[in-house]
Design an enzyme around this catalytic site. Structure first.
Site, mmCIF file in Angstrom:
data_model
loop_
_atom_site.group_PDB
_atom_site.id
_atom_site.type_symbol
_atom_site.label_atom_id
_atom_site.label_comp_id
_atom_site.label_asym_id
_atom_site.label_seq_id
_atom_site.Cartn_x
_atom_site.Cartn_y
_atom_site.Cartn_z
ATOM 1 C CG HIS A 120 34.389 40.020 46.473
ATOM 2 N ND1 HIS A 120 33.348 40.670 45.793
ATOM 3 C CD2 HIS A 120 33.620 39.293 47.861
ATOM 4 C CE1 HIS A 120 32.829 40.531 47.333
ATOM 5 N NE2 HIS A 120 33.904 40.487 48.462
ATOM 6 C CB SER A 169 31.372 42.959 50.719
ATOM 7 O OG SER A 169 30.708 41.913 50.297
ATOM 8 C CG ASP A 211 33.114 41.244 43.326
ATOM 9 O OD1 ASP A 211 32.999 39.819 43.530
ATOM 10 O OD2 ASP A 211 33.012 42.250 43.706
#
Length: 739
Positions: free
Chosen positions: A709, A588, A674
């Protein structure tokens, strides 16, 4: 899009893997502040375009071909994770409203089963809070299944729970389920007396569910088109969802909204904020007609959390705030003070500001204040009796005492009237332990360091695991500006310091998130292959207090990247590893870190794994209509309005700074659904990397077409994902054989 013609491409072999797919170039100019950037791959954002889907499938096929020789290693690591995990297991029951709630896992099943059983006693005695003995695989008399995640997931490509709530009378159970990976949930309500679902169904809800005290109304959250939670809505059971009312709506696109019950459950607290200031609105359930009332308006530019409660019959608010306190402090305020202008309010200091102690937050039980704080990088818990709080009669805070130098102690949830608080303890090599900490009173006085710690469970680790076989040490790297950067260095105890081992450096470094000590079964598979695993606590995280975060955000962001390179240099010069056998990993915002260090120092890494990487940050943040973009301005700055921020971000964003150098092996790992970091960012990035790199190492995109995600859903798929990441690194750094 062009994909190599199969007839002219040799079949994949160890020496000649399949050629990577090459996306067509569709130049699009983006101009801001007099600067024009030509983006050849922005068209990959068209999620419904068949050419995009075809390209992504071709990327996965290429990845499969390039990494085919790692399949056995992936299988081995997956089996190691599986064999160390007690698959039939359960959580420690938590008491609430006369019931013990817990979840259990069954071998062969991917998802948890949510359960409860009736509690004995009225909760007035410590003994009433001793959890029932619930053993894996053993039926519990009177057990009631609230929700079987495996049944919910049957026939679905994805499944995840996004919150649950039970009415105080224990009759109704609301839960949110995500079947796509986009973190938007379908909310259903189950009558636990009959097992039947009510007809009430709410679609596309966000995280967060709670019932009103009488159980007639459900509060839930809704996100806008940019995936920003902005509405708190109320659903009256038995009425059409179309009639649901908006209790609160936040129109500032740079603010995030959430809600929850206060500790004593007399209020619904709506929290609105960003990383620099906030606002709390309280809905008093005794007078809901007044609506949510503001405590401290955001215009005062204070970052705070508020916990209202009654102290000797007087309405009080416990404030954790940064008013003249960068690391935050705690004050106690009479409720009536908030009717006055801020300058005229009287706040009593409970915990003063300390440059060496970061206050994370505070809550209360009926008898104690419970504080989460960070000192010497370590997260810990402190409790103080409410009697005399904020006065000269205030008692000293008490901390549970643990035996390790590097550990994490955090709140595991507690009931307001409980004489104990639930704690979760872990370290890098101590599996999670669940404790109940008996709150010190005149009847059970504090001993050396605090009340009694009652061990309720230590997560079992199978396969002959022994914590003494491993070592965790604190070391320090020195950044270019002289800043000392803390490192957590993990290795096997029997590893020789002969300069021949492999190493992995892991980092995140954003949003004041700390990489705290925590046990991880998958990581053992790298350590057992002789890898020295270094967690770099770089600036931008929260390990060293608020200043550590502020020194790694906005116009200081490059410190995050240079700190990570300094950590890598420390490892290379430590005597533990061969500098040619170092890999890096982050996800991320940590994926942005991976992209940045790949551009800064590609020669220092044999391989980089960038998980759901935020590598096209400038493009994303320049478009406030994209998910979460406006919310990011407080983290990175606003490049739309500020030319200095634009120029600074453009100087480090990975996608726009790929250069003609020999890049190491790179794996970008992403998911099609995501909503936090869109798949398009790594998809564009790998195209530019391949087109620009002067080296010959493969650059691959691994994409989960049914994931979010966090990747694919279910524990087994999660293990497979981690095994893939670790196998890619281990293969590249020559650490494939168990010691």
């Amino acid at each position: 899009m062009t994909i190599p013609d199969a007839a002219s491409t040799p079949p994949p072999t160890e020496t000649a893997p399949a050629a990577p797919p090459v996306a067509k170039k569709v130049p699009v100019d983006r101009t801001h502040h007099g600067d024009t950037f030509t983006d050849n791959y922005e068209w990959l954002r068209e999620k419904e375009n068949p050419d995009v889907v075809e390209l992504l499938n071709a990327e996965q096929a290429y990845t499969d071909a390039v990494t085919a020789d790692q399949e056995q290693l992936r299988t081995d690591i997956f089996n190691e994770i599986k064999n160390r995990t007690q698959e039939t297991d359960l959580s420690v029951p938590s008491r609430k409203d006369g019931w013990w709630y817990y979840s259990r896992m069954v071998e062969g099943s991917a998802y948890a089963i949510q359960c409860r059983v009736k509690a004995d006693g009225d909760g007035s005695d410590v003994g009433d809070w001793t959890p029932p003995v619930v053993e894996p695989g053993v039926d519990v008399p009177g057990e009631q299944i609230l929700l079987d995640g495996n049944a919910e997931a049957e026939g679905q490509p994805f499944f995840s729970l996004g919150g649950a709530a039970v009415t105080r009378d224990g009759n109704l159970y609301a839960y949110g389920a995500d079947f796509a990976g986009d973190e938007l949930f379908t909310v259903r309500i189950k009558d636990l007396r009959t097992g039947e679902l009510l007809p009430d169904t709410i679609e596309k809800a966000f995280y967060g569910l709670t019932f009103s005290p009488d159980g007639t109304t459900l509060y839930y959250m809704v996100a806008d088109d940019s995936w920003r939670p902005y509405q708190v809505k109320t659903h009256v059971l038995g009425t059409p969802v179309e009639q649901d009312e908006v209790l609160y709506q936040e129109d500032d696109v740079a603010m995030w909204t959430g809600f929850g019950l206060t500790a004593d459950r007399r209020h619904l607290a709506i929290s609105i904020g960003c990383s620099e200031f906030s606002e709390t609105r309280l809905l008093n359930f005794d007078s809901p007609e007044r609506g949510p009332q503001v405590l401290i308006p955001r215009s005062e530019q204070i970052l705070y959390d508020a916990e209202p409660f009654l102290l000797e019959g007087v309405e009080k608010v416990l404030l954790t705030h940064d008013r003249d306190a960068a690391n935050s402090m705690i004050s106690l305020v009479d409720g009536v003070e908030f009717t006055k202008p801020l300058a005229a309010q009287e706040w009593a200091t409970v915990i003063a500001h300390d440059d060496a102690v970061r206050i994370n937050g505070a809550t209360v039980t009926a008898t104690h204040m419970v504080v989460s704080l960070r000192k010497d990088t370590i997260e810990r818990i402190q409790v103080t009796a409410l009697e005399g709080l904020g006065t000269v009669k205030q008692a000293a805070g008490v901390e549970p005492v643990f035996g390790e130098e590097l550990y994490t102690a955090s709140m595991g949830g507690t009931e307001f009237e409980s004489p104990v608080i639930r704690l979760v303890y872990t370290s890098d090599f101590t599996p999670p332990r669940v404790y109940d900490f008996v709150l010190p009173t005149a009847v059970s006085p504090a001993g050396s360091g605090g009340g009694e710690l009652l061990l309720r469970k230590e997560t079992p680790v199978l396969g002959g695991y022994r914590s003494e076989d491993y070592v965790a040490q604190r070391e320090w790297a020195v950044a270019g500006d002289g800043t000392k950067v803390p490192l957590s260095v993990l290795r096997r105890a029997d590893l020789a310091r002969d300069g021949s081992n492999a190493g992995v450096v892991y980092g995140y470094g954003s949003y004041e998130v700390s990489m705290d000590p925590g046990f991880g079964v998958p990581r053992l598979s790298l350590l057992d292959r002789g890898v020295v695993f270094v967690i770099a606590h770089v600036r931008g995280g929260g390990e060293m207090g608020r200043h550590w975060y502020e020194d790694g955000k906005k116009l200081n962001k490059r410190n995050t990247f240079s700190d990570f390179v300094a950590a890598t240099d420390w490892l290379a010069q430590s005597g533990w590893v061969d500098p040619a056998r170092i890999g890096a990993m982050g996800g991320s915002a940590g994926g942005l870190l991976m992209g940045a260090v790949a551009n800064l120092a590609p020669e220092k890494y044999a391989a980089i794994v960038a998980q759901v990487p935020f590598v096209d940050a400038l493009t994303t943040i320049l478009d406030p209509e994209l998910p979460l973009s406006a919310l990011e301005w407080e983290e990175w700055g606003n490049p739309i309005t500020d030319p200095e921020v634009y120029s600074y971000m453009k100087s480090y964003t990975p996608y726009e700074n790929v250069r003609a150098v020999a890049y190491p092996k790179i794996a970008a790992v992403t998911s099609f659904n995501d909503t936090r970091v869109l798949y398009v960012e790594p998809a564009k990035w790998v195209q530019v990397l391949r087109a620009t790199s002067t080296g010959s190492e493969p650059i691959v995109l691994k994409i989960e077409m049914d994931g979010g995600h966090g990747g694919a859903s279910g524990r087994y798929e999660g293990w497979k994902t981690r095994a893939w990441d670790y196998a890619f690194l281990a293969d590249a750094i020559g650490a494939t054989t168990l010691r």
